[in-house]
Design a protein around this motif. Structure first.
Motif: not given
Length: 103
Positions: A31-37, A48-56, A59-60, A92-94
């Motif tokens: 469902l386009n969801k990822v779980v992190f500790k 949000k900033a960390a996931v967007e920068r590290l994985f490019d 994030v919704e 986000a989708d895609g």
């Protein structure tokens, strides 16, 4: 400029501790969801900033939860597990993150 970028990257690596790989997290990945500790003091905006920068990825939404530590007995010695904070990140989708490859 590159030294400032290096400190930002180090901070992003400190926010996310590890991915959660469970049956429930695998179903959520469909469902386009990822779980992190994550760190206990991490905020949703930092996550949000960390996931967007590290994985490019884009994030919704970020939902967080804190699992209280359980009391356990191991070989007659009582102890308590530490509290754990998790973040469920909706992408986000895609966008996709393959957490099995690592960072």
């Amino acid at each position: 400029m590159s030294s400032a970028k290096a400190t930002i990257e180090a901070r992003h690596y400190d926010v996310i501790v590890a991915p959660v790989i469970t049956e429930k997290a695998t179903i959520a990945s469909e469902l386009n969801k990822v779980v992190f500790k994550v760190r206990k003091d991490a905020t949703k905006t930092e996550i949000k900033a960390a996931v967007e920068r590290l994985f490019d990825v884009k994030v919704e939404a970020v939902n967080t939860l804190i699992r209280k530590g359980k009391r356990k007995v191991f070989k007659g010695v009582r102890g308590q597990q530490s509290d754990l904070k998790k973040a469920v990140v909706t992408l986000a989708d895609g966008d996709r993150i393959d957490i099995t490859t690592g960072l």
